[in-house]
Design an enzyme around this catalytic site. Structure first.
Site, short mmCIF file in Angstrom:
data_model
loop_
_atom_site.label_atom_id
_atom_site.label_comp_id
_atom_site.label_asym_id
_atom_site.label_seq_id
_atom_site.Cartn_x
_atom_site.Cartn_y
_atom_site.Cartn_z
N ASP A 48 0.86 -1.18 0.00
CA ASP A 48 0.00 0.00 0.00
C ASP A 48 0.90 1.24 0.00
O ASP A 48 1.89 1.28 0.73
CB ASP A 48 -0.88 -0.02 1.26
CG ASP A 48 -1.73 1.22 1.35
OD1 ASP A 48 -2.71 1.32 0.59
OD2 ASP A 48 -1.40 2.12 2.16
N ILE A 49 0.56 2.21 -0.81
CA ILE A 49 1.33 3.46 -0.81
C ILE A 49 0.62 4.43 0.14
O ILE A 49 -0.54 4.79 -0.11
CB ILE A 49 1.40 4.06 -2.24
CG1 ILE A 49 2.06 3.07 -3.21
CG2 ILE A 49 2.11 5.40 -2.24
CD1 ILE A 49 3.50 2.72 -2.89
N HIS A 130 5.49 14.27 -15.38
CA HIS A 130 6.19 15.56 -15.58
C HIS A 130 6.20 16.33 -14.28
O HIS A 130 5.21 16.35 -13.53
CB HIS A 130 5.63 16.36 -16.75
CG HIS A 130 4.32 17.04 -16.55
ND1 HIS A 130 4.20 18.28 -15.97
CD2 HIS A 130 3.05 16.67 -16.88
CE1 HIS A 130 2.92 18.65 -15.96
NE2 HIS A 130 2.21 17.68 -16.50
N GLU A 176 7.17 19.61 -19.91
CA GLU A 176 6.00 18.98 -20.53
C GLU A 176 5.00 20.04 -20.97
O GLU A 176 4.39 19.95 -22.03
CB GLU A 176 5.31 18.02 -19.54
CG GLU A 176 4.19 17.17 -20.15
CD GLU A 176 2.79 17.81 -20.09
OE1 GLU A 176 1.85 17.23 -20.67
OE2 GLU A 176 2.65 18.89 -19.48
N GLU A 177 4.87 21.07 -20.14
CA GLU A 177 3.86 22.09 -20.39
C GLU A 177 4.20 22.94 -21.62
O GLU A 177 3.35 23.67 -22.12
CB GLU A 177 3.67 22.98 -19.15
CG GLU A 177 3.18 22.21 -17.91
CD GLU A 177 1.74 21.73 -18.01
OE1 GLU A 177 1.13 21.89 -19.08
OE2 GLU A 177 1.23 21.19 -17.01
N ASP A 205 -0.07 11.66 -15.08
CA ASP A 205 -0.19 13.11 -15.25
C ASP A 205 -1.60 13.50 -14.82
O ASP A 205 -2.57 13.19 -15.51
CB ASP A 205 0.06 13.47 -16.72
CG ASP A 205 0.05 14.98 -16.96
OD1 ASP A 205 -0.14 15.75 -15.99
OD2 ASP A 205 0.24 15.38 -18.13
N HIS A 292 -4.32 24.40 -14.87
CA HIS A 292 -3.44 25.46 -15.43
C HIS A 292 -3.72 26.84 -14.84
O HIS A 292 -3.50 27.86 -15.49
CB HIS A 292 -3.52 25.49 -16.97
CG HIS A 292 -2.79 24.34 -17.60
ND1 HIS A 292 -2.67 24.16 -18.95
CD2 HIS A 292 -2.10 23.30 -17.04
CE1 HIS A 292 -1.96 23.05 -19.21
NE2 HIS A 292 -1.61 22.51 -18.06
N ASP A 307 -5.02 8.70 -3.49
CA ASP A 307 -4.71 7.45 -2.79
C ASP A 307 -4.89 6.24 -3.72
O ASP A 307 -3.99 5.42 -3.89
CB ASP A 307 -5.64 7.33 -1.57
CG ASP A 307 -5.27 6.18 -0.65
OD1 ASP A 307 -4.18 5.60 -0.83
OD2 ASP A 307 -6.08 5.85 0.24
N ASP A 311 -1.85 3.86 -5.30
CA ASP A 311 -1.82 2.41 -5.09
C ASP A 311 -1.87 1.66 -6.42
O ASP A 311 -1.20 0.63 -6.58
CB ASP A 311 -3.00 1.99 -4.21
CG ASP A 311 -2.86 2.47 -2.77
OD1 ASP A 311 -1.72 2.79 -2.36
OD2 ASP A 311 -3.89 2.53 -2.06
N1 TRP Z 1 -0.77 18.06 -19.06
C1 TRP Z 1 -1.83 17.63 -19.91
C2 TRP Z 1 -2.17 18.74 -20.89
O1 TRP Z 1 -2.19 19.89 -20.51
C3 TRP Z 1 -3.05 17.24 -19.14
C4 TRP Z 1 -3.89 16.35 -19.94
C5 TRP Z 1 -4.93 16.69 -20.71
C6 TRP Z 1 -3.74 14.96 -20.01
N2 TRP Z 1 -5.44 15.57 -21.26
C7 TRP Z 1 -4.73 14.51 -20.86
C8 TRP Z 1 -2.85 14.08 -19.43
C9 TRP Z 1 -4.83 13.17 -21.15
C10 TRP Z 1 -2.97 12.74 -19.71
C11 TRP Z 1 -3.95 12.29 -20.58
O2 TRP Z 1 -2.38 18.50 -22.05
ZN ZN Z 2 0.21 17.74 -16.93
#
Ligand code: TRP
Ligand code: ZN
Ligand code: CA
Length: 445
Positions: A48-49, A130, A176-177, A205, A292, A307, A311
């Site tokens: 379990d985490i 990310h 990533e952004e 993500d 965002h 949670d 897990d």
């Molecule tokens: N960081 C992603 C984004 O801004 C968030 C996101 C949107 C996402 N749709 C997703 C992450 C689908 C995983 C799967 O685009």
């Molecule tokens: Zn993201």
């Protein structure tokens, strides 16, 4: 695309209608990836985490943002401080960590890679998230949540001194952004042999959205099932992720044929009445109203979702890093990396892989990893040929498919075929003009 492409294609059809004899491919020996001793044991159950630990990481990431102008964005001091925080935890837990530097939009960015010593170097399971936020806020759900869950799972591996059959590698991506910059940089700079060793990449993500849904990526079927089974065990219904496939760091891996999967609790999309019925939360409201935005703080987390998803991450990492299921040598990988030229609108060519040391038949989910470089993949017909000569069609030609390359993993029910013997990948280019070669291919039993 050249303008006369379709005119040329018509004349090619007559030629290619003639069945052409298979030409034996390059004679380079297939390489049987030397693994660790095969294990027939079932995978150990994941621990379990503790969600409190995951939340403690989020508190630290929030403090880092607060101390650095309110964000952890690429090129900002809050990003590097986030990397330093995660790296210090991993170093103390016995990981081999690497900072990979890159430049994006005129600023230096970093990926943090952490390898857990041991496991089969020819079968690497990766999990990542990310670590950067947008510049408008602290990014605690997006994506402190995934970053913290992956970190706590890595620390749980260390606490358990887990020694899985596969090698484990964790990653925290930068930028990533800005458009998946860090993860794409990693994949593009990974040598082809290293790439072919990746048995999967799991992405996390946004996994603590305040008005959470439970979404599983609809990609590699084995990974998808591993996650779905976990949630089924909790009696939590899941849905396929549809809020923009390819919008996170799994995309660069998927694009080069690595099996991918992941979890997501929703971003800007609105929760429907039916979804609120089965998951709770508020219908008609976004899964994450602070997506965002500056309000993506530690208050923007659904503890239950965080949670469960933490897990589930640990469960998948434990399960998928163990050779389980089909004793005695499940997970053996056989590879041929010799290049085989594919003649333009010509005879089929083959690339052999000699499989030895197995008993009985091939599995019902034999994985065929294919890496063909070609300038118009619609020209290609691809088959897997079993040792007894029976052929399994992997891909048909489709004249309009102008995309480059066939880099993907097919799953074949080969349970009617003896495992040992020489398997062949058979490739024929059935239309004129564009050409290519088999770069490598592999069979995973
Ligand atoms: N960081 C992603 C984004 O801004 C968030 C996101 C949107 C996402 N749709 C997703 C992450 C689908 C995983 C799967 O685009
Ligand atoms: Zn993201
Ligand atoms: Ca061609």
């Amino acid at each position: 695309m050249r303008p006369n492409r379709f005119a040329l294609r018509r004349s090619a059809a007559a030629v290619t209608a003639v069945a052409l004899a298979a030409v034996l491919g390059a004679a380079a020996p297939a390489v049987h990836a030397a693994g660790t001793a095969p294990s027939a044991a079932a995978a150990a159950a994941a621990p379990d985490i503790p969600v409190a630990n995951v939340k403690a990481h989020l508190t630290q990431l929030q403090s880092i943002a607060t101390a650095n102008g309110g964000n952890r964005g690429h090129g900002r001091p809050g990003y590097k401080a986030s990397v330093d925080y995660v790296k210090a935890k991993l170093d103390a837990a016995g990981y081999t960590t690497t900072l990979q530097q890159f430049t994006a939009s005129g600023a230096v960015g970093y990926n943090l890679i952490a390898d857990w010593p041991g496991g089969d170097p020819d079968q690497v399971l990766m999990a990542g998230a990310h670590l950067d936020s947008v510049s408008s806020g602290a990014g605690i759900n997006d994506n402190g949540s995934g970053s913290a869950a992956v970190l706590e799972t890595a620390l749980a591996v260390s606490r358990a001194q887990y020694q899985p059959d596969k090698h484990l590698r964790f990653a925290w991506w930068g930028a990533e952004e800005l458009g998946l910059i860090g993860s794409r940089h990693y994949v593009n700079n990974l040598p082809t042999t290293e790439r072919s060793r990746l048995s999967g990449y799991l992405n996390f993500d946004m996994i603590g959205s305040p008005n959470a849904g439970y979404f599983v990526y609809d990609d590699d079927p084995v990974i998808e099932k591993t996650f779905k089974d976990y949630f089924a065990g909790l009696s939590v219904p899941t849905e396929i992720e549809t809020e923009g496939d390819g919008r996170s760091d799994h995309a660069p891996f998927k694009n080069v044929g690595v099996p991918v999967g992941g979890l997501f609790t929703g971003a800007g999309y609105t929760k429907s009445a039916a979804q609120a019925q089965k998951w709770g939360g508020t219908a008609g409201q976004a899964f994450d109203r602070c997506y965002h935005s500056s309000c993506d703080t530690t208050s923007n987390i659904n503890d239950t979702a965080l949670d469960r998803n933490s897990d589930a991450a640990a469960h998948a990492i434990w399960t998928l890093s163990a050779d389980a299921g089909e004793p005695p040598t499940d997970g053996d990988v056989f590879t041929n990396t010799a290049d085989v030229a594919i003649p333009d609108a010509g005879a089929a060519v083959t690339s052999p892989i000699a499989v030895t040391g197995r008993t009985g038949n091939a599995p019902s989910a034999l994985r065929v990893g294919v890496d063909i470089k070609h300038t118009w993949r619609g020209d290609l017909v691809v088959d897997l040929v079993a040792p007894d000569g029976s052929a399994y069609r992997l891909k048909n030609s489709s004249s309009g498919d102008s995309a480059d390359n066939v880099i993907t993993t097919y799953t074949v029910n080969a349970s009617g075929e003896a495992a040992n013997g020489t398997w062949r990948l058979r490739v024929q280019d059935v239309a004129r003009q564009d050409t290519g070669y088999v770069d490598s291919w592999k069979l995973t039993f």
